[in-house]
Design a protein around this motif. Structure first.
Motif, PDB file in Angstrom:
ATOM      1  N   ASP A  29      59.159  84.864 -13.905  1.00 40.51           N
ATOM      2  CA  ASP A  29      58.790  84.162 -12.676  1.00 40.51           C
ATOM      3  C   ASP A  29      59.404  84.788 -11.425  1.00 40.51           C
ATOM      4  O   ASP A  29      58.732  84.899 -10.396  1.00 40.51           O
ATOM      5  N   PHE A  30      60.674  85.200 -11.492  1.00 47.11           N
ATOM      6  CA  PHE A  30      61.332  85.728 -10.293  1.00 47.11           C
ATOM      7  C   PHE A  30      60.643  87.007  -9.818  1.00 47.11           C
ATOM      8  O   PHE A  30      60.293  87.142  -8.641  1.00 47.11           O
ATOM      9  N   ILE A  31      60.460  87.966 -10.736  1.00 47.07           N
ATOM     10  CA  ILE A  31      59.828  89.232 -10.363  1.00 47.07           C
ATOM     11  C   ILE A  31      58.390  89.003  -9.920  1.00 47.07           C
ATOM     12  O   ILE A  31      57.924  89.561  -8.916  1.00 47.07           O
ATOM     13  N   ALA A  32      57.671  88.165 -10.677  1.00 47.74           N
ATOM     14  CA  ALA A  32      56.271  87.893 -10.337  1.00 47.74           C
ATOM     15  C   ALA A  32      56.148  87.284  -8.948  1.00 47.74           C
ATOM     16  O   ALA A  32      55.280  87.680  -8.152  1.00 47.74           O
ATOM     17  N   ASN A  33      57.030  86.352  -8.618  1.00 51.25           N
ATOM     18  CA  ASN A  33      56.953  85.703  -7.309  1.00 51.25           C
ATOM     19  C   ASN A  33      57.366  86.649  -6.183  1.00 51.25           C
ATOM     20  O   ASN A  33      56.861  86.544  -5.060  1.00 51.25           O
ATOM     21  N   CYS A  34      58.266  87.590  -6.468  1.00 53.88           N
ATOM     22  CA  CYS A  34      58.617  88.610  -5.467  1.00 53.88           C
ATOM     23  C   CYS A  34      57.406  89.493  -5.171  1.00 53.88           C
ATOM     24  O   CYS A  34      57.134  89.821  -4.007  1.00 53.88           O
ATOM     25  N   ILE A  35      56.672  89.878  -6.218  1.00 55.87           N
ATOM     26  CA  ILE A  35      55.473  90.692  -6.026  1.00 55.87           C
ATOM     27  C   ILE A  35      54.430  89.906  -5.241  1.00 55.87           C
ATOM     28  O   ILE A  35      53.777  90.449  -4.341  1.00 55.87           O
ATOM     29  N   ARG A  36      54.273  88.627  -5.579  1.00 56.26           N
ATOM     30  CA  ARG A  36      53.311  87.797  -4.840  1.00 56.26           C
ATOM     31  C   ARG A  36      53.718  87.649  -3.376  1.00 56.26           C
ATOM     32  O   ARG A  36      52.865  87.676  -2.475  1.00 56.26           O
ATOM     33  N   GLY A  37      55.006  87.472  -3.114  1.00 58.46           N
ATOM     34  CA  GLY A  37      55.479  87.366  -1.733  1.00 58.46           C
ATOM     35  C   GLY A  37      55.191  88.631  -0.951  1.00 58.46           C
ATOM     36  O   GLY A  37      54.760  88.583   0.211  1.00 58.46           O
ATOM     37  N   LEU A  38      55.404  89.782  -1.597  1.00 53.97           N
ATOM     38  CA  LEU A  38      55.074  91.056  -0.963  1.00 53.97           C
ATOM     39  C   LEU A  38      53.574  91.131  -0.688  1.00 53.97           C
ATOM     40  O   LEU A  38      53.146  91.624   0.365  1.00 53.97           O
ATOM     41  N   GLY A  39      52.785  90.615  -1.627  1.00 56.04           N
ATOM     42  CA  GLY A  39      51.333  90.605  -1.440  1.00 56.04           C
ATOM     43  C   GLY A  39      50.914  89.831  -0.214  1.00 56.04           C
ATOM     44  O   GLY A  39      50.056  90.279   0.559  1.00 56.04           O
ATOM     45  N   VAL A  40      51.515  88.668  -0.006  1.00 54.06           N
ATOM     46  CA  VAL A  40      51.185  87.858   1.172  1.00 54.06           C
ATOM     47  C   VAL A  40      51.514  88.619   2.450  1.00 54.06           C
ATOM     48  O   VAL A  40      50.732  88.639   3.411  1.00 54.06           O
ATOM     49  N   MET A  41      52.665  89.291   2.460  1.00 51.20           N
ATOM     50  CA  MET A  41      53.057  90.064   3.649  1.00 51.20           C
ATOM     51  C   MET A  41      52.097  91.223   3.909  1.00 51.20           C
ATOM     52  O   MET A  41      51.769  91.532   5.058  1.00 51.20           O
ATOM     53  N   LEU A  42      51.621  91.861   2.833  1.00 44.41           N
ATOM     54  CA  LEU A  42      50.668  92.956   2.992  1.00 44.41           C
ATOM     55  C   LEU A  42      49.336  92.462   3.541  1.00 44.41           C
ATOM     56  O   LEU A  42      48.711  93.135   4.372  1.00 44.41           O
ATOM     57  N   VAL A  43      48.899  91.300   3.095  1.00 50.55           N
ATOM     58  CA  VAL A  43      47.655  90.730   3.623  1.00 50.55           C
ATOM     59  C   VAL A  43      47.800  90.466   5.116  1.00 50.55           C
ATOM     60  O   VAL A  43      46.912  90.808   5.919  1.00 50.55           O
ATOM     61  N   ILE A  44      48.915  89.874   5.517  1.00 53.40           N
ATOM     62  CA  ILE A  44      49.152  89.591   6.939  1.00 53.40           C
ATOM     63  C   ILE A  44      49.158  90.890   7.741  1.00 53.40           C
ATOM     64  O   ILE A  44      48.531  90.993   8.801  1.00 53.40           O
ATOM     65  N   ALA A  45      49.861  91.918   7.226  1.00 54.12           N
ATOM     66  CA  ALA A  45      49.925  93.204   7.929  1.00 54.12           C
ATOM     67  C   ALA A  45      48.545  93.844   8.023  1.00 54.12           C
ATOM     68  O   ALA A  45      48.162  94.392   9.070  1.00 54.12           O
ATOM     69  N   GLY A  46      47.777  93.789   6.935  1.00 54.70           N
ATOM     70  CA  GLY A  46      46.441  94.375   6.937  1.00 54.70           C
ATOM     71  C   GLY A  46      45.506  93.679   7.904  1.00 54.70           C
ATOM     72  O   GLY A  46      44.749  94.335   8.633  1.00 54.70           O
ATOM     73  N   VAL A  47      45.551  92.364   7.938  1.00 58.00           N
ATOM     74  CA  VAL A  47      44.701  91.597   8.846  1.00 58.00           C
ATOM     75  C   VAL A  47      45.087  91.869  10.299  1.00 58.00           C
ATOM     76  O   VAL A  47      44.222  92.079  11.160  1.00 58.00           O
ATOM     77  N   TYR A  48      46.380  91.881  10.566  1.00 55.83           N
ATOM     78  CA  TYR A  48      46.851  92.194  11.922  1.00 55.83           C
ATOM     79  C   TYR A  48      46.385  93.583  12.338  1.00 55.83           C
ATOM     80  O   TYR A  48      45.921  93.800  13.464  1.00 55.83           O
ATOM     81  N   GLY A  49      46.504  94.545  11.426  1.00 56.37           N
ATOM     82  CA  GLY A  49      46.087  95.914  11.724  1.00 56.37           C
ATOM     83  C   GLY A  49      44.599  96.019  11.997  1.00 56.37           C
ATOM     84  O   GLY A  49      44.168  96.758  12.892  1.00 56.37           O
ATOM     85  N   ARG A  50      43.790  95.290  11.229  1.00 57.56           N
ATOM     86  CA  ARG A  50      42.349  95.306  11.451  1.00 57.56           C
ATOM     87  C   ARG A  50      42.004  94.748  12.835  1.00 57.56           C
ATOM     88  O   ARG A  50      41.142  95.276  13.530  1.00 57.56           O
ATOM     89  N   ILE A  51      42.673  93.686  13.228  1.00 56.13           N
ATOM     90  CA  ILE A  51      42.426  93.112  14.552  1.00 56.13           C
ATOM     91  C   ILE A  51      42.840  94.101  15.639  1.00 56.13           C
ATOM     92  O   ILE A  51      42.121  94.298  16.631  1.00 56.13           O
ATOM     93  N   TYR A  52      43.990  94.765  15.436  1.00 56.62           N
ATOM     94  CA  TYR A  52      44.452  95.765  16.406  1.00 56.62           C
ATOM     95  C   TYR A  52      43.436  96.895  16.536  1.00 56.62           C
ATOM     96  O   TYR A  52      43.093  97.327  17.647  1.00 56.62           O
ATOM     97  N   ALA A  53      42.932  97.393  15.410  1.00 57.71           N
ATOM     98  CA  ALA A  53      41.954  98.482  15.445  1.00 57.71           C
ATOM     99  C   ALA A  53      40.653  98.030  16.102  1.00 57.71           C
ATOM    100  O   ALA A  53      40.015  98.802  16.832  1.00 57.71           O
TER     101      ALA A  53
END
Length: 200
Positions: A29-53
């Motif tokens: 659970d700990f490792i899996a949730n860390c990966i999921r947390g990173l995933g959420v941050m990547l989605v936010i970064a990707g969406v922000y980047g798309r809006i910027y572009a």
């Protein structure tokens, strides 16, 4: 080439949906949730980047601001395909929500393969349309992964609100996807959805 891209997206998307509903992470659970947390941050970064572009390119992809040029500043001085790059970042984030490294690797390879065909086709079209000026742009700006080396941006840029608002609405779909996949993960963890295999 464009049709092929969408056909492949639908085919692999169908397999992806089956994978999402039938598999679960083999990590604790700990490792899996860390990966999921990173995933959420990547989605936010990707969406922000798309809006910027989109601020720079929205509605002006092949014609520029004057109807006879191409955009080569702002996000497009970082790389030639920032929308595809930031979509890739968000897509990897979506895959990471399953907390399966194997899925991230497979999905990333398929994404890069499919969009490489699209990018090469677009570059051929733009090279024919804009000639030498675009050929010079090809040598200055990397194709996919950004570089700050040649970043430049004018003091003022033309923004077309319709396309910016459209991209902001699209952003909602990414976050709906995040909620949906995390919801599936919760149902798996409680045994409500059947589980057919676990993957690292």
């Amino acid at each position: 080439m464009r049709l092929n891209r969408f056909i492949l997206q639908y085919i692999f998307g169908a397999f992806g949906i089956v994978w999402m509903f039938c598999s679960y992470s083999a990590y604790g659970d700990f490792i899996a949730n860390c990966i999921r947390g990173l995933g959420v941050m990547l989605v936010i970064a990707g969406v922000y980047g798309r809006i910027y572009a989109t601020v720079f390119i929205g509605g002006m992809k092949n014609e520029g601001t004057d109807g006879k040029s191409f955009i080569d500043y702002g996000a497009y001085s970082l790389c030639r395909n920032p929308l595809y790059f930031f979509s890739f970042i968000a897509f990897v984030g979506i895959l990471a929500l399953k907390a399966q490294i194997s899925l991230i690797v497979i999905g990333s390879i398929l994404y890069l393969w499919i969009y490489r065909m699209t990018i090469l086709s677009e570059e051929e079209f733009l090279s024919q349309k804009f000639g030498q000026s675009y050929a010079e742009f090809l040598t200055k700006s990397p194709r996919f992964f950004p570089s700050l080396t040649n970043f430049h941006c004018p003091e003022k840029v033309e923004v077309r609100p319709f396309f910016l608002h459209k991209e902001i609405r699209r952003a909602i779909n990414w976050f709906i996807g995040v909620v949906a996949i995390l919801g599936v993960e919760i149902l798996h963890s409680y045994g409500i959805l059947p589980l057919f295999w676990r993957c690292f």
